[in-house]
Each structure stands twice: as structure tokens, then as C-alpha cells.
Design a protein around this motif. Sequence first.
Motif, PDB file in Angstrom:
ATOM      1  N   PRO A 268       0.827  -1.207   0.000  1.00 30.56           N
ATOM      2  CA  PRO A 268       0.000   0.000   0.000  1.00 30.56           C
ATOM      3  C   PRO A 268       0.863   1.259   0.000  1.00 30.56           C
ATOM      4  O   PRO A 268       2.016   1.235   0.442  1.00 30.56           O
ATOM      5  N   SER A 269       0.290   2.356  -0.470  1.00 27.53           N
ATOM      6  CA  SER A 269       1.035   3.609  -0.587  1.00 27.53           C
ATOM      7  C   SER A 269       1.294   4.290   0.745  1.00 27.53           C
ATOM      8  O   SER A 269       2.128   5.195   0.820  1.00 27.53           O
ATOM      9  N   GLY A 270       0.615   3.888   1.784  1.00 25.32           N
ATOM     10  CA  GLY A 270       0.813   4.487   3.099  1.00 25.32           C
ATOM     11  C   GLY A 270      -0.353   4.230   4.014  1.00 25.32           C
ATOM     12  O   GLY A 270      -1.258   3.477   3.678  1.00 25.32           O
ATOM     13  N   PRO A 271      -0.383   4.884   5.177  1.00 22.32           N
ATOM     14  CA  PRO A 271      -1.431   4.627   6.157  1.00 22.32           C
ATOM     15  C   PRO A 271      -2.726   5.400   5.945  1.00 22.32           C
ATOM     16  O   PRO A 271      -3.721   5.131   6.614  1.00 22.32           O
ATOM     17  N   GLY A 272      -2.735   6.364   5.009  1.00 22.29           N
ATOM     18  CA  GLY A 272      -3.923   7.174   4.806  1.00 22.29           C
ATOM     19  C   GLY A 272      -4.124   7.543   3.361  1.00 22.29           C
ATOM     20  O   GLY A 272      -3.298   7.221   2.494  1.00 22.29           O
ATOM     21  N   CYS A 273      -5.224   8.241   3.082  1.00 24.65           N
ATOM     22  CA  CYS A 273      -5.540   8.679   1.733  1.00 24.65           C
ATOM     23  C   CYS A 273      -4.443   9.617   1.225  1.00 24.65           C
ATOM     24  O   CYS A 273      -4.152  10.641   1.850  1.00 24.65           O
TER      25      CYS A 273
ATOM     26  N   TRP B  61      -9.578  15.097   5.259  1.00 21.16           N
ATOM     27  CA  TRP B  61      -9.837  13.954   6.144  1.00 21.16           C
ATOM     28  C   TRP B  61     -10.710  12.944   5.409  1.00 21.16           C
ATOM     29  O   TRP B  61     -11.217  13.224   4.342  1.00 21.16           O
ATOM     30  N   TRP B  62     -10.860  11.757   5.983  1.00 23.14           N
ATOM     31  CA  TRP B  62     -11.620  10.679   5.344  1.00 23.14           C
ATOM     32  C   TRP B  62     -12.490   9.958   6.357  1.00 23.14           C
ATOM     33  O   TRP B  62     -12.261  10.025   7.553  1.00 23.14           O
ATOM     34  N   LEU B  63     -13.478   9.248   5.830  1.00 24.56           N
ATOM     35  CA  LEU B  63     -14.319   8.400   6.663  1.00 24.56           C
ATOM     36  C   LEU B  63     -13.717   6.997   6.725  1.00 24.56           C
ATOM     37  O   LEU B  63     -13.347   6.520   7.781  1.00 24.56           O
TER      38      LEU B  63
ATOM     39  N   PRO C  18     -13.656   8.358  11.702  1.00 20.04           N
ATOM     40  CA  PRO C  18     -12.911   8.947  10.597  1.00 20.04           C
ATOM     41  C   PRO C  18     -11.539   9.431  11.052  1.00 20.04           C
ATOM     42  O   PRO C  18     -11.261   9.514  12.235  1.00 20.04           O
ATOM     43  N   GLY C  19     -10.734   9.749  10.090  1.00 19.65           N
ATOM     44  CA  GLY C  19      -9.378  10.129  10.420  1.00 19.65           C
ATOM     45  C   GLY C  19      -8.797  11.090   9.407  1.00 19.65           C
ATOM     46  O   GLY C  19      -9.433  11.429   8.422  1.00 19.65           O
TER      47      GLY C  19
END
Length: 117
Positions: A14-19, A28-30, A102-103
Amino acid sequence: MTTIADSICPDVPPSGPGCVECDATGSWWLHLRRCAFCGHIGCCDDSVDKHSTAHAQATGHDVIQSYEPGEDWFWSFSAASYVEDGPELAPPRSHPRGQTTPGPAGRVPANWRDLIG
């Protein structure tokens, strides 16, 4: 003709831990989704920016997998359905368990429920 198997590269991390895009813009994301072909992490369609779908449309990468802890389902955009029996993708298979949903923590507005639809 492209098959589901052609849309999944199990060895790509994966490209990383978040969007990727939300992190770049301070958004931010859900929930998070992982491109099963290139590993791009994008936010789900219930998120304000819908970066996972935008990535699929821009690249033609058809299959995503949930990037939420404890979830391993795949989705095909072209078939508009879940994909059964997809392979195990390279680790990590979810965002860090301590990351909020969300984060990420600190960027989620207090009225986030009003902003998603």
C-alpha cells in the motif's frame, strides 16, 4: 478482455497509512480503500472527496479492497459488485489500528456527520 485477476497485483504494498490526496491537501476521510493493482490508498465514496473512485476513473484500475482493520472484501468498479475470493495482498492490509475512523485525528471537523452523504 480484462479479468478480475488482471486487476489485482498481490505483491504491491500500500502507498501508506492514509488517503494520499487527503494527506497532501490536509483533508480527512471516513474510510479507506486500497487499489488492488497499484496499492494507492484513497478515501471511500462516503468521504467528502471520494479519492478512491477518482483514482479508479483516472487510472482504469478497477478493483479496490477495504483498508479498514478486520475487513478483507474487494469491490470491482466495472462490475459494480463485490469480488469473491480475492488473493491476500501485501502487508500491511489495513491502516494502523490506532488511527481514528474517521481520520486522521486532528483533521476531522466536529460536524463531520453533517458533511458526508
